[in-house]
Every structure is written in structure tokens, then in C-alpha cells.
Design a protein around this motif. Sequence first.
Motif, PDB file in Angstrom:
ATOM      1  N   VAL A  16       0.861  -1.182   0.000  1.00  0.00           N
ATOM      2  CA  VAL A  16       0.000   0.000   0.000  1.00  0.00           C
ATOM      3  C   VAL A  16       0.893   1.226   0.000  1.00  0.00           C
ATOM      4  O   VAL A  16       1.953   1.234   0.645  1.00  0.00           O
ATOM      5  CB  VAL A  16      -0.947   0.018   1.221  1.00  0.00           C
ATOM      6  N   GLU A  17       0.507   2.250  -0.746  1.00  0.00           N
ATOM      7  CA  GLU A  17       1.254   3.502  -0.788  1.00  0.00           C
ATOM      8  C   GLU A  17       0.688   4.428   0.285  1.00  0.00           C
ATOM      9  O   GLU A  17      -0.366   5.041   0.095  1.00  0.00           O
ATOM     10  CB  GLU A  17       1.150   4.137  -2.174  1.00  0.00           C
ATOM     11  N   SER A  18       1.386   4.514   1.395  1.00  0.00           N
ATOM     12  CA  SER A  18       0.861   5.261   2.530  1.00  0.00           C
ATOM     13  C   SER A  18       1.839   6.342   2.960  1.00  0.00           C
ATOM     14  O   SER A  18       3.062   6.169   2.877  1.00  0.00           O
ATOM     15  CB  SER A  18       0.575   4.323   3.704  1.00  0.00           C
ATOM     16  N   ASP A  19       1.273   7.481   3.427  1.00  0.00           N
ATOM     17  CA  ASP A  19       2.096   8.536   4.004  1.00  0.00           C
ATOM     18  C   ASP A  19       2.504   8.167   5.429  1.00  0.00           C
ATOM     19  O   ASP A  19       3.585   8.510   5.881  1.00  0.00           O
ATOM     20  CB  ASP A  19       1.319   9.859   4.015  1.00  0.00           C
ATOM     21  N   ARG A  20       1.609   7.510   6.139  1.00  0.00           N
ATOM     22  CA  ARG A  20       1.909   7.011   7.475  1.00  0.00           C
ATOM     23  C   ARG A  20       1.820   5.494   7.460  1.00  0.00           C
ATOM     24  O   ARG A  20       1.315   4.893   6.528  1.00  0.00           O
ATOM     25  CB  ARG A  20       0.915   7.587   8.495  1.00  0.00           C
ATOM     26  N   GLN A  21       2.305   4.901   8.525  1.00  0.00           N
ATOM     27  CA  GLN A  21       2.313   3.445   8.577  1.00  0.00           C
ATOM     28  C   GLN A  21       0.895   2.895   8.596  1.00  0.00           C
ATOM     29  O   GLN A  21       0.040   3.356   9.351  1.00  0.00           O
ATOM     30  CB  GLN A  21       3.075   2.975   9.807  1.00  0.00           C
ATOM     31  N   ALA A  22       0.664   1.913   7.754  1.00  0.00           N
ATOM     32  CA  ALA A  22      -0.654   1.272   7.693  1.00  0.00           C
ATOM     33  C   ALA A  22      -0.845   0.388   8.913  1.00  0.00           C
ATOM     34  O   ALA A  22       0.110  -0.186   9.443  1.00  0.00           O
ATOM     35  CB  ALA A  22      -0.790   0.465   6.403  1.00  0.00           C
ATOM     36  N   ILE A  69      -7.736  -2.610   6.610  1.00  0.00           N
ATOM     37  CA  ILE A  69      -6.488  -1.874   6.828  1.00  0.00           C
ATOM     38  C   ILE A  69      -6.785  -0.380   6.744  1.00  0.00           C
ATOM     39  O   ILE A  69      -7.545   0.063   5.878  1.00  0.00           O
ATOM     40  CB  ILE A  69      -5.431  -2.256   5.784  1.00  0.00           C
ATOM     41  N   ALA A  70      -6.185   0.393   7.642  1.00  0.00           N
ATOM     42  CA  ALA A  70      -6.322   1.850   7.625  1.00  0.00           C
ATOM     43  C   ALA A  70      -4.944   2.470   7.433  1.00  0.00           C
ATOM     44  O   ALA A  70      -3.961   2.037   8.040  1.00  0.00           O
ATOM     45  CB  ALA A  70      -6.943   2.347   8.922  1.00  0.00           C
ATOM     46  N   TYR A  71      -4.865   3.496   6.600  1.00  0.00           N
ATOM     47  CA  TYR A  71      -3.611   4.213   6.393  1.00  0.00           C
ATOM     48  C   TYR A  71      -3.933   5.580   5.802  1.00  0.00           C
ATOM     49  O   TYR A  71      -5.085   5.891   5.467  1.00  0.00           O
ATOM     50  CB  TYR A  71      -2.661   3.431   5.481  1.00  0.00           C
ATOM     51  N   SER A  72      -2.901   6.414   5.706  1.00  0.00           N
ATOM     52  CA  SER A  72      -3.054   7.753   5.134  1.00  0.00           C
ATOM     53  C   SER A  72      -2.365   7.787   3.780  1.00  0.00           C
ATOM     54  O   SER A  72      -1.243   7.294   3.635  1.00  0.00           O
ATOM     55  CB  SER A  72      -2.456   8.816   6.054  1.00  0.00           C
ATOM     56  N   GLN A  73      -3.051   8.369   2.812  1.00  0.00           N
ATOM     57  CA  GLN A  73      -2.507   8.498   1.462  1.00  0.00           C
ATOM     58  C   GLN A  73      -2.654   9.949   1.041  1.00  0.00           C
ATOM     59  O   GLN A  73      -3.770  10.458   0.886  1.00  0.00           O
ATOM     60  CB  GLN A  73      -3.252   7.569   0.496  1.00  0.00           C
ATOM     61  N   ARG A  74      -1.498  10.620   0.917  1.00  0.00           N
ATOM     62  CA  ARG A  74      -1.489  12.051   0.623  1.00  0.00           C
ATOM     63  C   ARG A  74      -2.300  12.821   1.665  1.00  0.00           C
ATOM     64  O   ARG A  74      -3.118  13.679   1.346  1.00  0.00           O
ATOM     65  CB  ARG A  74      -2.019  12.325  -0.790  1.00  0.00           C
ATOM     66  N   ARG A  75      -2.037  12.458   2.913  1.00  0.00           N
ATOM     67  CA  ARG A  75      -2.674  13.083   4.079  1.00  0.00           C
ATOM     68  C   ARG A  75      -4.183  12.907   4.095  1.00  0.00           C
ATOM     69  O   ARG A  75      -4.898  13.653   4.748  1.00  0.00           O
ATOM     70  CB  ARG A  75      -2.312  14.568   4.144  1.00  0.00           C
ATOM     71  N   GLN A  76      -4.657  11.939   3.379  1.00  0.00           N
ATOM     72  CA  GLN A  76      -6.082  11.621   3.369  1.00  0.00           C
ATOM     73  C   GLN A  76      -6.262  10.202   3.896  1.00  0.00           C
ATOM     74  O   GLN A  76      -5.671   9.264   3.358  1.00  0.00           O
ATOM     75  CB  GLN A  76      -6.652  11.719   1.952  1.00  0.00           C
ATOM     76  N   PRO A  77      -7.050  10.031   4.978  1.00  0.00           N
ATOM     77  CA  PRO A  77      -7.214   8.664   5.507  1.00  0.00           C
ATOM     78  C   PRO A  77      -7.955   7.784   4.514  1.00  0.00           C
ATOM     79  O   PRO A  77      -8.841   8.233   3.793  1.00  0.00           O
ATOM     80  CB  PRO A  77      -8.037   8.883   6.788  1.00  0.00           C
ATOM     81  N   LYS A  78      -7.568   6.536   4.497  1.00  0.00           N
ATOM     82  CA  LYS A  78      -8.201   5.573   3.603  1.00  0.00           C
ATOM     83  C   LYS A  78      -8.343   4.253   4.331  1.00  0.00           C
ATOM     84  O   LYS A  78      -7.441   3.834   5.063  1.00  0.00           O
ATOM     85  CB  LYS A  78      -7.381   5.392   2.325  1.00  0.00           C
ATOM     86  N   VAL A  79      -9.471   3.611   4.146  1.00  0.00           N
ATOM     87  CA  VAL A  79      -9.736   2.306   4.734  1.00  0.00           C
ATOM     88  C   VAL A  79     -10.083   1.357   3.597  1.00  0.00           C
ATOM     89  O   VAL A  79     -10.931   1.669   2.755  1.00  0.00           O
ATOM     90  CB  VAL A  79     -10.894   2.368   5.755  1.00  0.00           C
ATOM     91  N   THR A  84      -7.385  10.760  11.611  1.00  0.00           N
ATOM     92  CA  THR A  84      -6.668   9.511  11.842  1.00  0.00           C
ATOM     93  C   THR A  84      -7.649   8.451  12.289  1.00  0.00           C
ATOM     94  O   THR A  84      -8.426   8.679  13.223  1.00  0.00           O
ATOM     95  CB  THR A  84      -5.589   9.698  12.921  1.00  0.00           C
ATOM     96  N   VAL A  85      -7.625   7.301  11.629  1.00  0.00           N
ATOM     97  CA  VAL A  85      -8.488   6.199  12.033  1.00  0.00           C
ATOM     98  C   VAL A  85      -7.854   5.540  13.248  1.00  0.00           C
ATOM     99  O   VAL A  85      -6.825   4.870  13.149  1.00  0.00           O
ATOM    100  CB  VAL A  85      -8.669   5.193  10.889  1.00  0.00           C
ATOM    101  N   ALA A  86      -8.457   5.760  14.418  1.00  0.00           N
ATOM    102  CA  ALA A  86      -7.877   5.263  15.662  1.00  0.00           C
ATOM    103  C   ALA A  86      -8.176   3.796  15.892  1.00  0.00           C
ATOM    104  O   ALA A  86      -7.336   3.063  16.407  1.00  0.00           O
ATOM    105  CB  ALA A  86      -8.390   6.094  16.843  1.00  0.00           C
ATOM    106  N   SER A  87      -9.359   3.347  15.533  1.00  0.00           N
ATOM    107  CA  SER A  87      -9.707   1.945  15.769  1.00  0.00           C
ATOM    108  C   SER A  87     -10.881   1.572  14.880  1.00  0.00           C
ATOM    109  O   SER A  87     -11.568   2.430  14.324  1.00  0.00           O
ATOM    110  CB  SER A  87     -10.053   1.705  17.242  1.00  0.00           C
ATOM    111  N   GLY A  88     -11.103   0.286  14.772  1.00  0.00           N
ATOM    112  CA  GLY A  88     -12.228  -0.242  14.007  1.00  0.00           C
ATOM    113  C   GLY A  88     -12.649  -1.578  14.581  1.00  0.00           C
ATOM    114  O   GLY A  88     -11.801  -2.430  14.858  1.00  0.00           O
ATOM    115  N   VAL A  89     -13.933  -1.756  14.793  1.00  0.00           N
ATOM    116  CA  VAL A  89     -14.440  -3.008  15.346  1.00  0.00           C
ATOM    117  C   VAL A  89     -15.571  -3.519  14.466  1.00  0.00           C
ATOM    118  O   VAL A  89     -16.228  -2.756  13.754  1.00  0.00           O
ATOM    119  CB  VAL A  89     -14.940  -2.834  16.796  1.00  0.00           C
ATOM    120  N   LYS A  90     -15.799  -4.817  14.552  1.00  0.00           N
ATOM    121  CA  LYS A  90     -16.747  -5.496  13.674  1.00  0.00           C
ATOM    122  C   LYS A  90     -18.054  -5.779  14.396  1.00  0.00           C
ATOM    123  O   LYS A  90     -18.060  -6.192  15.549  1.00  0.00           O
ATOM    124  CB  LYS A  90     -16.131  -6.803  13.173  1.00  0.00           C
ATOM    125  N   PHE A  91     -19.167  -5.551  13.708  1.00  0.00           N
ATOM    126  CA  PHE A  91     -20.489  -5.956  14.164  1.00  0.00           C
ATOM    127  C   PHE A  91     -20.868  -7.198  13.370  1.00  0.00           C
ATOM    128  O   PHE A  91     -21.289  -7.113  12.215  1.00  0.00           O
ATOM    129  CB  PHE A  91     -21.518  -4.839  13.928  1.00  0.00           C
TER     130      PHE A  91
END
Length: 620
Positions: A414-420, A437-447, A467-474
Motif C-alpha cells: 500500500v502507498e501510505s504517508d503514514r504506517q498502515a 487496513i487503515a492508512y493515510s494516502q497524501r494526508r487523506q485517511p483511507k480504509v 486519523t483512524v484510531a480503531s475499528g471493530v466489527k459488528f
Amino acid sequence: MSTEYIEKSRKDEEKLHIENPPKDKKYESTDILLRRKMKLNATPRHYMPLPQNQSDDDESGPSKEDKVDKQVFKNSFDASEELSKRIRPTGTDEVNSKNSPMSPLRLTMFILSLIVCVLFVIIFVFFVPCTMTQNLNRICHLTHKWRKSFHNISFTSPLDFANLGSFRSRLIILGFEGTESESGLLAVQESNGKESWRLHLHSALSSSLCNVIDVNSDGIKECLVIGNDGLLAAIDVKKGSSLWYLHNHSDLNNANSIGGPVIVPDYDEDNIKDIVISYNMGYGENSSHLALVSGGTGQIIGSLIELTQCAGPVTTHLSLESQNEVHVVLHCPGERNGNLWLISSKDIHGAALNETDKVLLKSIFRIPHYKDEVQFYQVPDSKNQLIIIMDGMKFILLELSNKFNFQMVWETYVESDRQARILTNGQFVNGSNQLVIAYSQRRQPKVIGLNLADGKEVWSISPDNGTVASGVKFSKFFGNVDGLLLKIISSAAVYDLELLNESSGNSSSNQNKIQNSEKKLLQSTTKLLQERYIFVKCGTIPIWKAISSEEVMAMCKADGNCDPNVYTTNSTVLVKPAAFGASFDMLTVTSTVIPSSTSEEMIIKYLNLENISSFPRCTG
């Protein structure tokens, strides 16, 4: 009456009988009734009343008016037949259009029309996305149950539930750290948010593991907590007291850090399962150790097991049960980034009691080269899959075979600005297992959602900045499709009102004041953080909706670290199925700086998200 008149009447009657022979009385009566009905139901233009000299009971034969009507109808019918013969082309036979086959062109057009109709239905049902208003608003109903604030503390460990025997008596467990260097474990009643107990410990907690081992054999499983400076303790969740701390009676140095724990079978024969941990002593040590700990007492069984193959702290990442033993997967740093090793609990027990001369470590995978960091993640829904993240960009899925060897299933970048970061896994599309997976791409969060079968991207969303801090499943919230809750944090500097007032003056030195004010504002460490909770229906065309939002304040440094650490990797959202109905209890926690003071506050919110209708008719 004269004889001539009678004779004339008789001849007229005979003539009528010759032209219209008498019918059966039953059919004759029916014919007369039908004619009467036709005359009664006729339009005013064709209304023809019965002649007065013919009564309703007279069924001897047709009247003169009936004869005239019949003759007119016959002449009209003959004329229409003659006209149709003139119009019909000469030399052609009469053809029954109903029984004639379609021409090739007409048949082709008919088939094409059917195909177009079927395609229209398919496109409308499967490819036209459902809007958020039509789906999530109609399905998701969020209820706020309670909110509780705890002053002068912030959270340090992931949220967890401790079961006390029923849904109504569950406790919420989380680690805390106070302003006066106090730390410990906190239990909150799930039903109303009231504090049940608070236990102070000598080190800040980093993780907790509840509902896995019953230490005191009372039928209720305790919590194992791990903290700084080698802290490992078993906590009685009913009383809020510690049952034991990790200890040994040898001259070994205390652990600097502990990894695990992994629950293994009972080896000291006290009818309580035992525990395997990684025991790392000091930063100057060139080797790491494993320890077998008694689940009943917290005492290290035998001696520590030195791992001479490792050049740094060992970590445990995967455990497999097989034939009354547990196989533990270890990551052991080495000269070339290290390997993954496999060791069984029986071999650990034998080495701890000095029954074997050498630790039987089996190398099962050589990790490819990485520069900065390597992370491991066990897929919860799978017992033999492990994911490796290298430098926050490269993802590798490993699968353990029956011969206990890891094989690489796929790798992706993945091409990320921050660590995925991996958020969660789930079965989102037609039952296929996916990795989120959550990461930032060109300072834009992407999931994104990756298919665990081949590592290819199935879906993706790009929320607003943050910043995507967490994600949980229903699990199976949308019928057979899971829901996903994302916690997104965005920040902005808080401007000092006094500095802004200074910069609004009209003096000659106003420009200098503005520049000084801007410098001070850039150095300001107080940030306003917005926490948004977004609910996602993951699919080929995912849809999402913000269901809750709140603003908190934090003191952040230039490197981005904030106190309280709202960007912590610890889980700040927890989801459990509710006691009844198609709903889920949702727990969120955050720490904030109280405005106009330096104290901290921990806020816990308890909500319920309910599916109030059936699965949506249009699938995204």
C-alpha cells in the motif's frame, strides 16, 4: 269480420311460416328474451321499443320489425364481406395470424427486448448503490444508555468485559493512570456505569486478558494483566483483588518486559492451567528467555529457558492446540531480521525442568528484509494464519500447514504517508473473509478491505481528514454481512483569545505583535480533537454514515504525541452482542484535558446499536 279478410290473414301467416319455420319453443323463447335484452341495453340512438300489438307473453314468432332488422343486418354483413374481398390482394390465401410463425427479424427483436428487460432488473438490483438515507438511517438506531466521567485519570489498556455469570452482571475492565503516578485496574458495572472497584498496582498496565483462566477454581475466570517493569498479575474480578504476582525464588534478574501470555495445559498438576510468557531481562541482554508459570500460584516452574538463537526480545504471536499440547509461534530477532520459530508446550516444560539438553526450536519461516519495523497480527477467525506488516507498507499472509511449516499465501503493498495498521477482520462480502487496513494516502485517511484469499482490494472508503484510531466489527449486522465501526480523530490548534486580542490593536507596532502572536500560536500544545464514529456497511460499493461525534482537548507535543494519548494503539472501542434482539452494545472510552485546568478526565460512554428492520432490499 268478412271471409276475405280471414282468408288473407291465413295466407299471410302461412307465408311467414314458410320464410321463418317455427323453432323449438325453448330456443324461441330464449331468442325473444335476448332480443328484448338487446333492445333494453341499446344506446338511445339504437333504442327500439317493442310494438304495442306484441305482448311480453307472445312467443309465437318474430315481429315485422324484427324481420326488417334482420334483413338490414344481413345486408350490412354482405357489404362488409364484399369490401374485404376487394381490399384483399388477388392471388393470396387467407392466413391465420395467430398460428403463423414469427419472421426472423421479429423473433430477433423479441429476444433482444427480453434481454434488455432482464439486464435492467439486474442493474437496478445489484449495481445501483443504496444511499445512506435509504439504508443506514432505516436500519441503524443508536441509543445512549449512560455516560460516566472519571476525574484525574486517563486510560492505558484496551477495554475488556469480565463475565460474572450473566449479561446483567458483566463488568467493564480497563487500565488507568493517574496524575500522581498512580496506576491500576478499574471495573465499571455494565448496566449503569457505576464504579465497582478500583485496584492500585505498582506499574502502568499495557494489556489485560480476561475470561481465559480460572485461577481460584470458583467457576468465574479471572483477568491476567501485564504492565511495565515485568508486571504480571492475576486479578479476582468479583472482589477486585490480586490473587498472585509473577515471582520466582532464584537469583535471576527481574524481567524488564513480558510478552504473552499463552495458556497451556496443566503441568504442575494443581488442576489449573499454566501460562507461558516471554521473559526479557534488561536492554543490555543479548538473549531472551521463556518462562513456564503456574496458573495457581504465579510461581515460575523450574528455571528460565534461554533462547540462544535470539539477539533481542522474543515475542509470542500464535498458539495452536493439538493433542493435549500447545504449539507456540515465536518471533526471534536475529542478524537478518530474524525468523519465526515453533516450539511445543511439552518441550517448554521439559526444558524448564532441565529434562532436555537443548531447546527444540523449529524454524518455520524466514522474514524478508525490512528497514524500520515489523508487526504481527493473528487472524482471529483462523487458527493457522498470521499476517506480517513490514515498514507499514508490505503485507504478507502466512498459513501454517499440517507439517507445521509456514507458507506465504500472498503479499501486497500500500502507498501510505503514514504506517498502515490492521483494524479488524470480517466476512463482509458474500461470506468471503477479509482484512481491514487503515492508512493515510497524501494526508487523506483511507480504509480498504482485502480479500484474505488473494490479497486483492475488495472495497475502499476515504472519510474526511483525520486519523483512524480503531475499528471493530459488528458480526452479521446486515443479515450475512458484517458492519464496521470506525473511530476517526481529527485535530486543530486552539487559539489563545488574549493573543488574538493583542493582534487586533491599531498601534504602529501592530505588525510585530501579530508576528509574535503567530509564533506563540504555532508553539501552542493544546489541541481540540474531534472524535467521530462512522458506521460502515462494507460491500463492493460500501456506504457509511456518521452516527456520533464529540470534541475533547489534549496537550500535544511537536512530534504529535498527545497527553492523554488519544492516538494510543490500545483499543478504545469495544462491541459485544446484546442480551436480547438483533442489537449490539457499544462501549467507547476517551481521555481529555479538562479546560482551564491541568487535570485529566476519562470519559466512558455506553451505547446500543440496533438493527430495527430487515436486510435492505437493494444490496450495495
